[in-house]
Design a protein around this motif. Sequence first.
Motif, PDB file in Angstrom:
ATOM      1  N   HIS A 241       1.427  -1.004   0.434  1.00  0.00           N
ATOM      2  CA  HIS A 241       0.224   0.544  -0.042  1.00  0.00           C
ATOM      3  C   HIS A 241       0.972   1.442   0.247  1.00  0.00           C
ATOM      4  N   LYS A 242       0.051   2.295  -0.427  1.00  0.00           N
ATOM      5  CA  LYS A 242       1.225   3.408  -0.241  1.00  0.00           C
ATOM      6  C   LYS A 242       1.903   3.661   1.185  1.00  0.00           C
ATOM      7  N   GLY A 243       1.922   3.134   2.387  1.00  0.00           N
ATOM      8  CA  GLY A 243       2.568   3.250   3.039  1.00  0.00           C
ATOM      9  C   GLY A 243       4.438   2.443   2.980  1.00  0.00           C
ATOM     10  N   THR A 244       3.900   1.765   2.239  1.00  0.00           N
ATOM     11  CA  THR A 244       4.751   0.212   1.691  1.00  0.00           C
ATOM     12  C   THR A 244       6.288   0.726   1.548  1.00  0.00           C
ATOM     13  N   TYR A 245       5.926   2.332   0.757  1.00  0.00           N
ATOM     14  CA  TYR A 245       7.253   2.908  -0.129  1.00  0.00           C
ATOM     15  C   TYR A 245       7.626   3.688   0.285  1.00  0.00           C
ATOM     16  N   GLY A 246       6.551   4.151   1.174  1.00  0.00           N
ATOM     17  CA  GLY A 246       7.317   5.617   2.193  1.00  0.00           C
ATOM     18  C   GLY A 246       7.005   7.013   2.026  1.00  0.00           C
ATOM     19  N   HIS A 247       7.101   7.990   2.429  1.00  0.00           N
ATOM     20  CA  HIS A 247       6.252   9.636   2.089  1.00  0.00           C
ATOM     21  C   HIS A 247       7.268  10.235   2.111  1.00  0.00           C
TER      22      HIS A 247
END
Length: 504
Positions: A241-247
Amino acid sequence: MKIFTAAQTRAADQATIQSEGISSEALMERAATAFTDWLTARLSPKEAGEILILCGPGNNGGDGLVVARRLYGRDYTVRVAVLPSENKSGDFQRNFQKLPPEVIVTELSATNLLPIPAGALVIDALFGTGLTRPLEGLAAAVVQHLNAAQARVVAVDIPSGLFSDAPQPADSIVVRARHTVSFELPKLAFMLPHNAEYVGQWHVLPIDLDKKFIEETATKLHFLDAALLAGRLQKRARFAHKGTYGHALLLAGSKGKIGAAVLAAQACLRSGVGLLTLRVPAVGYDVVQTAVPEAMCLTDPAADFVSELPDLTPYSSIGIGPGLGKEKAPQQVLAQLLREAKVPLVLDADALNILAENRELLATLPPDSLLTPHPKEFERLAGPARDDYHRLDLLRDFCQKHRCYTILKGANTCLGTPDGTLYFNSTGNPGMATGGSGDVLTGILTALRAQPLSPLDAALIGIYAHGRAGDLAAQVTGEAGLVAGDIARFIGPALEELTTKESF
Ligand SMILES: NC(=O)C1=CN([C@@H]2O[C@H](COP(=O)(O)OP(=O)(O)OC[C@H]3O[C@@H](n4cnc5c(N)ncnc54)[C@H](OP(=O)(O)O)[C@@H]3O)[C@@H](O)[C@H]2O)[C@@H](O)CC1
Ligand SMILES: [K+]
Protein backbone atom coordinates in the motif's frame (compact mmCIF):
# COMPACT_ATOMS: atom_id res chain seq x y z
CA MET A 1 32.57 -4.89 -12.03
CA LYS A 2 35.73 -4.36 -10.04
CA ILE A 3 38.42 -1.95 -11.12
CA PHE A 4 41.93 -3.30 -10.49
CA THR A 5 45.23 -1.45 -10.27
CA ALA A 6 48.03 -2.42 -12.67
CA ALA A 7 49.61 -4.47 -9.86
CA GLN A 8 46.34 -6.30 -9.14
CA THR A 9 45.91 -7.01 -12.87
CA ARG A 10 49.39 -8.54 -13.02
CA ALA A 11 48.51 -10.67 -10.00
CA ALA A 12 45.24 -11.77 -11.67
CA ASP A 13 47.23 -12.77 -14.77
CA GLN A 14 49.64 -14.77 -12.59
CA ALA A 15 46.81 -16.42 -10.65
CA THR A 16 45.21 -17.49 -13.93
CA ILE A 17 48.48 -18.85 -15.28
CA GLN A 18 48.93 -20.89 -12.09
CA SER A 19 45.38 -22.13 -11.59
CA GLU A 20 44.99 -23.18 -15.22
CA GLY A 21 48.55 -24.47 -15.48
CA ILE A 22 49.15 -22.51 -18.68
CA SER A 23 52.08 -20.41 -19.90
CA SER A 24 52.02 -16.62 -19.94
CA GLU A 25 52.37 -16.97 -23.71
CA ALA A 26 49.07 -18.89 -23.83
CA LEU A 27 47.35 -16.14 -21.87
CA MET A 28 48.79 -13.56 -24.25
CA GLU A 29 47.45 -15.59 -27.16
CA ARG A 30 44.01 -15.59 -25.53
CA ALA A 31 43.99 -11.85 -24.93
CA ALA A 32 45.29 -10.97 -28.37
CA THR A 33 42.84 -13.36 -30.02
CA ALA A 34 39.96 -11.68 -28.19
CA PHE A 35 41.29 -8.35 -29.47
CA THR A 36 41.52 -9.69 -33.03
CA ASP A 37 37.98 -11.09 -32.87
CA TRP A 38 36.74 -7.72 -31.65
CA LEU A 39 38.41 -5.92 -34.53
CA THR A 40 37.49 -8.34 -37.30
CA ALA A 41 33.85 -8.29 -36.18
CA ARG A 42 33.84 -4.54 -36.88
CA LEU A 43 36.00 -4.10 -39.96
CA SER A 44 36.44 -6.25 -43.05
CA PRO A 45 39.94 -6.52 -44.59
CA LYS A 46 38.81 -4.00 -47.23
CA GLU A 47 37.47 -1.53 -44.66
CA ALA A 48 40.62 -1.88 -42.58
CA GLY A 49 43.11 -1.34 -45.44
CA GLU A 50 46.78 -1.79 -44.51
CA ILE A 51 46.94 -2.06 -40.74
CA LEU A 52 50.02 -0.68 -39.02
CA ILE A 53 50.79 -2.39 -35.72
CA LEU A 54 53.15 -0.46 -33.45
CA CYS A 55 54.83 -2.76 -30.94
CA GLY A 56 56.78 -1.86 -27.81
CA PRO A 57 59.35 -4.11 -26.12
CA GLY A 58 57.15 -5.68 -23.43
CA ASN A 59 54.07 -7.86 -23.35
CA ASN A 60 51.87 -5.11 -24.75
CA GLY A 61 54.11 -5.32 -27.83
CA GLY A 62 53.80 -9.11 -27.56
CA ASP A 63 50.03 -8.73 -27.80
CA GLY A 64 50.55 -6.62 -30.91
CA LEU A 65 52.66 -9.34 -32.54
CA VAL A 66 50.00 -11.99 -31.88
CA VAL A 67 47.34 -9.64 -33.30
CA ALA A 68 49.52 -9.14 -36.40
CA ARG A 69 49.89 -12.89 -36.92
CA ARG A 70 46.21 -13.54 -36.38
CA LEU A 71 45.03 -10.71 -38.63
CA TYR A 72 47.40 -11.88 -41.33
CA GLY A 73 45.88 -15.36 -40.97
CA ARG A 74 42.46 -13.82 -41.64
CA ASP A 75 43.55 -12.09 -44.84
CA TYR A 76 44.12 -8.63 -43.46
CA THR A 77 47.09 -6.66 -44.75
CA VAL A 78 49.39 -5.93 -41.83
CA ARG A 79 52.67 -4.21 -41.29
CA VAL A 80 54.58 -4.27 -38.01
CA ALA A 81 56.83 -1.56 -36.58
CA VAL A 82 58.83 -2.21 -33.42
CA LEU A 83 60.67 0.01 -31.00
CA PRO A 84 64.33 -0.94 -30.66
CA SER A 85 65.18 -2.28 -27.18
CA GLU A 86 67.80 -4.42 -25.49
CA ASN A 87 65.14 -5.53 -23.09
CA LYS A 88 62.42 -7.37 -24.99
CA SER A 89 60.19 -9.64 -22.95
CA GLY A 90 60.32 -13.40 -23.45
CA ASP A 91 56.77 -13.54 -24.80
CA PHE A 92 57.59 -10.69 -27.19
CA GLN A 93 60.57 -12.61 -28.51
CA ARG A 94 58.70 -15.89 -28.88
CA ASN A 95 55.87 -14.20 -30.79
CA PHE A 96 58.33 -12.28 -32.92
CA GLN A 97 59.71 -15.63 -34.06
CA LYS A 98 56.20 -16.78 -34.92
CA LEU A 99 55.43 -13.87 -37.26
CA PRO A 100 54.82 -15.13 -40.79
CA PRO A 101 57.82 -14.20 -42.96
CA GLU A 102 55.51 -12.32 -45.36
CA VAL A 103 54.73 -9.69 -42.72
CA ILE A 104 57.00 -6.67 -43.20
CA VAL A 105 58.67 -5.57 -39.98
CA THR A 106 60.34 -2.19 -39.57
CA GLU A 107 62.51 -1.14 -36.66
CA LEU A 108 61.55 2.42 -35.78
CA SER A 109 64.24 5.07 -35.40
CA ALA A 110 64.37 8.84 -35.14
CA THR A 111 64.95 9.02 -38.89
CA ASN A 112 62.46 6.28 -39.76
CA LEU A 113 59.10 6.86 -38.09
CA LEU A 114 57.20 5.40 -41.07
CA PRO A 115 54.66 7.57 -42.88
CA ILE A 116 51.13 7.16 -41.52
CA PRO A 117 48.51 8.10 -44.12
CA ALA A 118 45.35 9.90 -42.96
CA GLY A 119 42.64 7.36 -42.17
CA ALA A 120 45.09 4.48 -41.74
CA LEU A 121 44.16 1.90 -39.14
CA VAL A 122 46.89 1.79 -36.48
CA ILE A 123 47.04 -0.61 -33.57
CA ASP A 124 48.85 0.88 -30.62
CA ALA A 125 50.68 -1.91 -28.80
CA LEU A 126 53.62 0.17 -27.62
CA PHE A 127 53.12 0.17 -23.85
CA GLY A 128 50.48 -1.24 -21.54
CA THR A 129 50.29 -1.65 -17.80
CA GLY A 130 54.08 -2.02 -17.55
CA LEU A 131 54.62 1.69 -18.19
CA THR A 132 56.80 2.97 -15.37
CA ARG A 133 57.44 6.60 -16.38
CA PRO A 134 56.27 9.18 -18.91
CA LEU A 135 57.42 8.60 -22.49
CA GLU A 136 60.49 10.36 -23.79
CA GLY A 137 63.03 10.02 -26.58
CA LEU A 138 62.11 7.79 -29.51
CA ALA A 139 58.93 6.38 -27.89
CA ALA A 140 57.62 9.91 -27.35
CA ALA A 141 58.55 10.86 -30.94
CA VAL A 142 56.65 7.85 -32.30
CA VAL A 143 53.54 8.76 -30.31
CA GLN A 144 53.71 12.42 -31.39
CA HIS A 145 54.09 11.31 -34.99
CA LEU A 146 51.07 9.02 -34.61
CA ASN A 147 48.95 11.70 -32.95
CA ALA A 148 49.78 14.16 -35.72
CA ALA A 149 48.55 11.71 -38.39
CA GLN A 150 44.78 11.58 -38.88
CA ALA A 151 44.79 7.85 -38.22
CA ARG A 152 42.12 5.53 -36.79
CA VAL A 153 43.94 4.37 -33.68
CA VAL A 154 42.91 1.36 -31.61
CA ALA A 155 44.90 0.94 -28.41
CA VAL A 156 45.64 -2.48 -26.96
CA ASP A 157 44.81 -2.53 -23.22
CA ILE A 158 45.47 1.20 -22.66
CA PRO A 159 46.67 4.11 -24.82
CA SER A 160 50.46 4.07 -24.69
CA GLY A 161 51.92 6.64 -22.35
CA LEU A 162 48.86 6.71 -20.07
CA PHE A 163 49.30 5.49 -16.48
CA SER A 164 46.54 3.04 -15.54
CA ASP A 165 45.93 4.25 -12.02
CA ALA A 166 48.13 7.16 -11.04
CA PRO A 167 48.47 10.84 -11.89
CA GLN A 168 51.13 11.90 -14.36
CA PRO A 169 52.65 15.20 -15.54
CA ALA A 170 50.17 17.33 -17.47
CA ASP A 171 52.46 17.52 -20.50
CA SER A 172 52.88 13.72 -20.79
CA ILE A 173 52.88 12.37 -24.31
CA VAL A 174 50.05 9.87 -24.70
CA VAL A 175 48.46 8.14 -27.68
CA ARG A 176 45.06 9.57 -28.66
CA ALA A 177 43.01 6.50 -29.48
CA ARG A 178 39.54 6.25 -30.99
CA HIS A 179 39.02 2.96 -29.23
CA THR A 180 40.78 1.32 -26.32
CA VAL A 181 40.29 -2.41 -26.04
CA SER A 182 41.20 -3.79 -22.64
CA PHE A 183 40.91 -7.15 -20.97
CA GLU A 184 38.60 -8.55 -18.28
CA LEU A 185 38.24 -5.42 -16.11
CA PRO A 186 38.34 -1.68 -16.83
CA LYS A 187 41.10 0.59 -15.52
CA LEU A 188 40.72 3.59 -13.25
CA ALA A 189 42.29 5.80 -15.94
CA PHE A 190 39.27 5.12 -18.20
CA MET A 191 36.91 6.69 -15.66
CA LEU A 192 38.57 10.07 -15.48
CA PRO A 193 37.30 13.04 -17.52
CA HIS A 194 40.72 14.35 -18.56
CA ASN A 195 41.70 11.01 -20.06
CA ALA A 196 38.70 10.83 -22.40
CA GLU A 197 40.71 12.46 -25.21
CA TYR A 198 43.28 9.62 -25.05
CA VAL A 199 41.08 6.63 -24.28
CA GLY A 200 38.28 7.35 -26.77
CA GLN A 201 35.57 4.73 -26.50
CA TRP A 202 36.71 1.91 -24.27
CA HIS A 203 35.75 -1.74 -24.34
CA VAL A 204 36.54 -4.60 -22.01
CA LEU A 205 36.81 -8.11 -23.41
CA PRO A 206 36.44 -11.14 -21.12
CA ILE A 207 39.53 -13.39 -21.20
CA ASP A 208 38.52 -15.76 -18.44
CA LEU A 209 40.95 -14.58 -15.78
CA ASP A 210 40.78 -16.53 -12.53
CA LYS A 211 37.29 -15.88 -11.12
CA LYS A 212 38.19 -16.84 -7.58
CA PHE A 213 41.13 -14.44 -7.54
CA ILE A 214 38.95 -11.61 -8.84
CA GLU A 215 36.22 -12.35 -6.32
CA GLU A 216 38.61 -12.56 -3.39
CA THR A 217 40.76 -9.56 -4.23
CA ALA A 218 39.53 -6.56 -2.29
CA THR A 219 39.26 -3.23 -4.06
CA LYS A 220 37.69 0.06 -3.19
CA LEU A 221 37.06 0.88 -6.84
CA HIS A 222 34.06 -0.40 -8.76
CA PHE A 223 32.42 0.13 -12.11
CA LEU A 224 28.68 0.43 -11.54
CA ASP A 225 27.02 -1.85 -14.07
CA ALA A 226 23.77 -3.83 -14.04
CA ALA A 227 25.56 -6.93 -12.66
CA LEU A 228 26.63 -4.99 -9.58
CA LEU A 229 22.98 -4.16 -8.87
CA ALA A 230 21.66 -7.70 -9.19
CA GLY A 231 19.38 -8.56 -6.28
CA ARG A 232 19.36 -5.06 -4.78
CA LEU A 233 15.89 -3.95 -5.97
CA GLN A 234 12.99 -6.21 -5.10
CA LYS A 235 9.71 -6.46 -6.94
CA ARG A 236 6.91 -4.52 -5.25
CA ALA A 237 5.05 -6.65 -2.78
CA ARG A 238 1.66 -7.81 -3.98
CA PHE A 239 -0.06 -6.46 -0.89
CA ALA A 240 1.82 -3.18 -0.95
CA HIS A 241 0.00 0.00 0.00
CA LYS A 242 1.12 3.62 -0.16
CA GLY A 243 2.77 3.33 3.24
CA THR A 244 5.05 0.48 2.19
CA TYR A 245 7.04 2.76 -0.10
CA GLY A 246 7.36 5.74 2.17
CA HIS A 247 6.29 9.34 2.22
CA ALA A 248 8.89 11.72 0.78
CA LEU A 249 9.15 15.45 1.38
CA LEU A 250 10.82 17.74 -1.15
CA LEU A 251 11.85 21.26 -0.16
CA ALA A 252 12.49 23.00 -3.43
CA GLY A 253 11.82 25.93 -5.71
CA SER A 254 11.88 29.70 -5.51
CA LYS A 255 10.46 32.44 -7.71
CA GLY A 256 11.62 31.70 -11.26
CA LYS A 257 12.81 28.21 -10.29
CA ILE A 258 9.59 26.34 -9.51
CA GLY A 259 10.41 24.14 -12.51
CA ALA A 260 13.23 22.56 -10.48
CA ALA A 261 10.69 21.52 -7.84
CA VAL A 262 8.36 20.13 -10.51
CA LEU A 263 11.10 18.05 -12.14
CA ALA A 264 12.31 16.65 -8.82
CA ALA A 265 8.70 15.84 -7.88
CA GLN A 266 7.93 14.10 -11.16
CA ALA A 267 11.10 12.02 -10.86
CA CYS A 268 10.33 11.18 -7.24
CA LEU A 269 6.87 9.91 -8.15
CA ARG A 270 8.28 7.88 -11.05
CA SER A 271 10.71 6.19 -8.67
CA GLY A 272 8.15 4.29 -6.72
CA VAL A 273 7.56 6.48 -3.67
CA GLY A 274 4.25 5.90 -1.88
CA LEU A 275 3.41 9.53 -1.19
CA LEU A 276 5.06 12.83 -1.98
CA THR A 277 4.63 16.21 -0.36
CA LEU A 278 6.25 19.32 -1.78
CA ARG A 279 7.19 22.36 0.22
CA VAL A 280 7.36 25.27 -2.21
CA PRO A 281 6.98 29.04 -1.76
CA ALA A 282 3.48 30.43 -2.34
CA VAL A 283 4.41 31.50 -5.88
CA GLY A 284 4.69 27.81 -6.80
CA TYR A 285 1.31 26.60 -5.60
CA ASP A 286 -0.67 26.71 -8.88
CA VAL A 287 2.26 25.40 -10.89
CA VAL A 288 2.84 22.39 -8.66
CA GLN A 289 -0.83 21.49 -8.32
CA THR A 290 -1.22 21.63 -12.09
CA ALA A 291 2.05 20.04 -13.21
CA VAL A 292 2.23 17.33 -10.53
CA PRO A 293 -1.30 16.52 -9.41
CA GLU A 294 -0.11 13.30 -7.78
CA ALA A 295 1.87 15.27 -5.18
CA MET A 296 0.52 17.13 -2.18
CA CYS A 297 1.52 20.77 -2.01
CA LEU A 298 2.33 22.28 1.36
CA THR A 299 2.73 25.91 0.50
CA ASP A 300 5.19 28.02 2.47
CA PRO A 301 3.88 31.28 4.01
CA ALA A 302 6.55 33.24 2.12
CA ALA A 303 5.89 34.21 -1.48
CA ASP A 304 9.26 33.66 -3.16
CA PHE A 305 11.41 31.35 -1.04
CA VAL A 306 10.91 28.41 1.29
CA SER A 307 11.17 30.09 4.68
CA GLU A 308 9.76 27.65 7.22
CA LEU A 309 10.34 24.00 7.91
CA PRO A 310 7.05 22.08 8.11
CA ASP A 311 6.37 19.44 10.77
CA LEU A 312 8.67 16.56 9.79
CA THR A 313 6.80 13.77 11.56
CA PRO A 314 5.01 12.23 8.54
CA TYR A 315 8.04 11.78 6.32
CA SER A 316 10.36 8.88 5.67
CA SER A 317 12.90 10.83 3.58
CA ILE A 318 13.57 14.46 2.75
CA GLY A 319 15.16 16.01 -0.33
CA ILE A 320 16.24 19.63 -0.31
CA GLY A 321 17.91 21.97 -2.75
CA PRO A 322 16.60 22.10 -6.32
CA GLY A 323 15.86 25.74 -7.18
CA LEU A 324 15.84 26.58 -3.46
CA GLY A 325 17.87 29.81 -3.60
CA LYS A 326 20.66 30.75 -1.17
CA GLU A 327 18.89 33.61 0.60
CA LYS A 328 18.74 33.93 4.37
CA ALA A 329 15.33 32.19 4.60
CA PRO A 330 16.29 28.92 2.87
CA GLN A 331 19.63 29.03 4.74
CA GLN A 332 17.78 28.96 8.04
CA VAL A 333 15.46 26.23 6.84
CA LEU A 334 18.42 24.04 5.89
CA ALA A 335 20.17 24.67 9.21
CA GLN A 336 17.04 23.70 11.14
CA LEU A 337 16.49 20.65 8.94
CA LEU A 338 20.02 19.41 9.60
CA ARG A 339 19.45 19.78 13.34
CA GLU A 340 16.00 18.19 13.46
CA ALA A 341 15.81 15.56 10.72
CA LYS A 342 15.56 11.98 11.91
CA VAL A 343 15.05 10.45 8.46
CA PRO A 344 17.41 10.12 5.46
CA LEU A 345 18.34 13.38 3.71
CA VAL A 346 19.22 14.13 0.10
CA LEU A 347 20.99 17.46 -0.46
CA ASP A 348 21.45 19.05 -3.87
CA ALA A 349 22.11 22.31 -5.67
CA ASP A 350 21.50 25.36 -3.47
CA ALA A 351 21.45 23.21 -0.33
CA LEU A 352 25.07 22.36 -1.18
CA ASN A 353 25.94 25.96 -1.98
CA ILE A 354 24.50 27.00 1.39
CA LEU A 355 26.64 24.33 3.07
CA ALA A 356 29.72 25.61 1.24
CA GLU A 357 29.05 29.18 2.36
CA ASN A 358 28.22 28.17 5.96
CA ARG A 359 30.80 25.49 6.59
CA GLU A 360 29.91 25.16 10.27
CA LEU A 361 26.72 23.44 9.06
CA LEU A 362 28.77 20.54 7.71
CA ALA A 363 29.39 19.40 11.27
CA THR A 364 25.62 18.99 11.74
CA LEU A 365 25.11 16.84 8.65
CA PRO A 366 23.28 13.67 9.79
CA PRO A 367 25.25 10.47 9.06
CA ASP A 368 24.39 8.69 5.80
CA SER A 369 23.13 11.86 4.16
CA LEU A 370 23.29 11.79 0.36
CA LEU A 371 24.87 14.78 -1.41
CA THR A 372 24.75 15.27 -5.18
CA PRO A 373 27.21 18.01 -6.24
CA HIS A 374 28.43 18.69 -9.77
CA PRO A 375 32.20 19.31 -9.92
CA LYS A 376 31.89 23.08 -9.26
CA GLU A 377 29.62 22.53 -6.24
CA PHE A 378 31.97 19.85 -4.99
CA GLU A 379 34.93 22.18 -5.32
CA ARG A 380 33.08 24.78 -3.24
CA LEU A 381 32.54 22.12 -0.56
CA ALA A 382 35.86 20.32 -0.57
CA GLY A 383 38.34 22.73 -2.16
CA PRO A 384 39.99 22.85 -5.59
CA ALA A 385 41.40 19.68 -7.12
CA ARG A 386 44.82 19.63 -8.78
CA ASP A 387 43.77 16.85 -11.15
CA ASP A 388 41.23 14.03 -11.53
CA TYR A 389 43.08 11.77 -9.06
CA HIS A 390 43.28 14.51 -6.46
CA ARG A 391 39.53 15.10 -6.90
CA LEU A 392 38.94 11.43 -6.03
CA ASP A 393 41.14 11.81 -2.94
CA LEU A 394 39.09 14.84 -1.91
CA LEU A 395 35.88 12.88 -2.49
CA ARG A 396 37.08 9.97 -0.34
CA ASP A 397 38.23 12.30 2.45
CA PHE A 398 35.01 14.31 2.36
CA CYS A 399 32.77 11.24 2.62
CA GLN A 400 34.85 9.71 5.40
CA LYS A 401 35.03 12.92 7.38
CA HIS A 402 31.33 13.73 7.12
CA ARG A 403 30.13 10.10 7.11
CA CYS A 404 28.06 10.82 4.01
CA TYR A 405 27.50 9.49 0.50
CA THR A 406 28.50 11.96 -2.18
CA ILE A 407 27.56 11.64 -5.82
CA LEU A 408 30.02 13.62 -7.92
CA LYS A 409 28.07 14.19 -11.12
CA GLY A 410 29.75 14.06 -14.52
CA ALA A 411 30.40 11.80 -17.50
CA ASN A 412 31.27 8.89 -15.22
CA THR A 413 29.32 10.01 -12.17
CA CYS A 414 31.25 8.81 -9.12
CA LEU A 415 29.73 7.81 -5.80
CA GLY A 416 31.95 8.21 -2.74
CA THR A 417 30.96 6.35 0.43
CA PRO A 418 31.87 6.75 4.11
CA ASP A 419 34.19 3.72 3.99
CA GLY A 420 36.21 5.20 1.13
CA THR A 421 34.84 2.98 -1.65
CA LEU A 422 34.24 4.65 -5.02
CA TYR A 423 31.72 3.55 -7.67
CA PHE A 424 31.87 4.88 -11.24
CA ASN A 425 28.60 4.83 -13.15
CA SER A 426 28.29 3.10 -16.50
CA THR A 427 25.02 4.63 -17.74
CA GLY A 428 24.13 8.05 -19.13
CA ASN A 429 24.95 10.13 -22.19
CA PRO A 430 26.04 13.68 -23.08
CA GLY A 431 22.40 14.61 -23.78
CA MET A 432 21.89 14.58 -20.02
CA ALA A 433 24.12 17.62 -19.63
CA THR A 434 20.98 19.76 -19.67
CA GLY A 435 19.16 21.96 -17.14
CA GLY A 436 17.08 20.03 -14.62
CA SER A 437 18.88 16.71 -15.05
CA GLY A 438 20.25 17.04 -11.51
CA ASP A 439 16.80 17.87 -10.11
CA VAL A 440 15.58 14.59 -11.57
CA LEU A 441 18.37 12.73 -9.79
CA THR A 442 17.42 14.36 -6.49
CA GLY A 443 13.83 13.24 -6.97
CA ILE A 444 14.89 9.67 -7.71
CA LEU A 445 17.17 9.49 -4.68
CA THR A 446 14.62 11.03 -2.33
CA ALA A 447 12.10 8.39 -3.45
CA LEU A 448 14.56 5.52 -3.02
CA ARG A 449 15.64 6.74 0.43
CA ALA A 450 11.97 6.71 1.50
CA GLN A 451 11.83 2.99 0.72
CA PRO A 452 13.34 0.12 2.64
CA LEU A 453 16.77 0.27 0.98
CA SER A 454 20.21 0.82 2.51
CA PRO A 455 21.81 4.20 1.74
CA LEU A 456 24.36 2.46 -0.47
CA ASP A 457 21.75 0.52 -2.44
CA ALA A 458 19.56 3.60 -2.85
CA ALA A 459 22.52 5.63 -4.13
CA LEU A 460 23.73 2.92 -6.53
CA ILE A 461 20.28 2.17 -7.92
CA GLY A 462 19.47 5.88 -8.19
CA ILE A 463 22.63 6.82 -10.07
CA TYR A 464 22.39 3.90 -12.46
CA ALA A 465 18.65 4.28 -13.11
CA HIS A 466 19.03 8.03 -13.72
CA GLY A 467 21.63 7.39 -16.44
CA ARG A 468 19.74 4.46 -17.88
CA ALA A 469 16.53 6.50 -18.05
CA GLY A 470 18.54 9.16 -19.91
CA ASP A 471 19.81 6.51 -22.33
CA LEU A 472 16.32 5.15 -22.96
CA ALA A 473 14.95 8.67 -23.42
CA ALA A 474 17.74 9.58 -25.86
CA GLN A 475 16.79 6.62 -28.05
CA VAL A 476 13.52 8.47 -28.67
CA THR A 477 14.57 12.14 -28.53
CA GLY A 478 18.20 11.97 -29.66
CA GLU A 479 20.88 13.33 -27.34
CA ALA A 480 20.51 16.95 -28.45
CA GLY A 481 16.72 16.87 -28.06
CA LEU A 482 16.80 15.37 -24.58
CA VAL A 483 15.29 17.48 -21.77
CA ALA A 484 15.17 16.63 -18.09
CA GLY A 485 11.45 15.81 -18.14
CA ASP A 486 12.20 13.06 -20.69
CA ILE A 487 14.57 11.43 -18.20
CA ALA A 488 11.80 11.41 -15.58
CA ARG A 489 9.45 9.65 -17.99
CA PHE A 490 11.85 6.74 -18.48
CA ILE A 491 12.72 6.09 -14.83
CA GLY A 492 10.00 3.45 -14.60
CA PRO A 493 11.43 1.25 -17.39
CA ALA A 494 14.97 1.79 -16.06
CA LEU A 495 13.96 0.59 -12.58
CA GLU A 496 11.99 -2.27 -14.06
CA GLU A 497 15.15 -3.58 -15.75
CA LEU A 498 16.89 -3.69 -12.37
CA THR A 499 14.06 -5.31 -10.47
CA THR A 500 14.74 -8.85 -9.33
CA LYS A 501 12.55 -11.19 -11.32
CA GLU A 502 10.32 -13.57 -9.39
CA SER A 503 11.59 -17.11 -9.61
CA PHE A 504 9.05 -19.82 -10.30
N1 LIG B 1 50.80 -10.49 -17.85
C1 LIG B 1 50.09 -11.25 -18.70
O1 LIG B 1 50.08 -12.44 -18.59
C2 LIG B 1 49.36 -10.63 -19.79
C3 LIG B 1 49.65 -9.32 -20.20
N2 LIG B 1 49.10 -8.77 -21.23
C4 LIG B 1 49.63 -7.58 -21.85
O2 LIG B 1 50.85 -7.24 -21.26
C5 LIG B 1 50.89 -5.86 -20.96
C6 LIG B 1 51.81 -5.58 -19.84
O3 LIG B 1 53.05 -6.02 -20.27
P1 LIG B 1 54.40 -5.66 -19.53
O4 LIG B 1 54.21 -5.84 -18.09
O5 LIG B 1 55.46 -6.42 -20.19
O6 LIG B 1 54.52 -4.12 -19.78
P2 LIG B 1 54.48 -3.20 -21.10
O7 LIG B 1 53.40 -2.23 -20.92
O8 LIG B 1 54.48 -3.98 -22.35
O9 LIG B 1 55.82 -2.34 -21.04
C7 LIG B 1 56.95 -2.84 -20.41
C8 LIG B 1 58.18 -2.48 -21.21
O10 LIG B 1 58.21 -1.09 -21.44
C9 LIG B 1 59.38 -0.52 -20.84
N3 LIG B 1 58.97 0.79 -20.38
C10 LIG B 1 58.14 1.11 -19.38
N4 LIG B 1 57.94 2.43 -19.33
C11 LIG B 1 58.68 2.96 -20.34
C12 LIG B 1 58.87 4.27 -20.81
N5 LIG B 1 58.27 5.32 -20.25
N6 LIG B 1 59.67 4.46 -21.88
C13 LIG B 1 60.28 3.43 -22.47
N7 LIG B 1 60.14 2.16 -22.05
C14 LIG B 1 59.34 1.93 -21.00
C15 LIG B 1 59.80 -1.49 -19.81
O11 LIG B 1 61.16 -1.42 -19.64
P3 LIG B 1 61.86 -0.78 -18.36
O12 LIG B 1 60.81 -0.12 -17.52
O13 LIG B 1 62.50 -1.91 -17.69
O14 LIG B 1 62.81 0.18 -18.96
C16 LIG B 1 59.42 -2.81 -20.47
O15 LIG B 1 60.39 -3.17 -21.42
C17 LIG B 1 49.44 -5.52 -20.67
O16 LIG B 1 49.20 -4.16 -20.81
C18 LIG B 1 48.74 -6.37 -21.70
O17 LIG B 1 48.72 -5.68 -22.93
C19 LIG B 1 48.09 -9.52 -21.97
O18 LIG B 1 48.78 -10.21 -22.96
C20 LIG B 1 47.35 -10.53 -21.10
C21 LIG B 1 48.29 -11.41 -20.44
K1 LIG C 1 48.93 0.26 -25.73
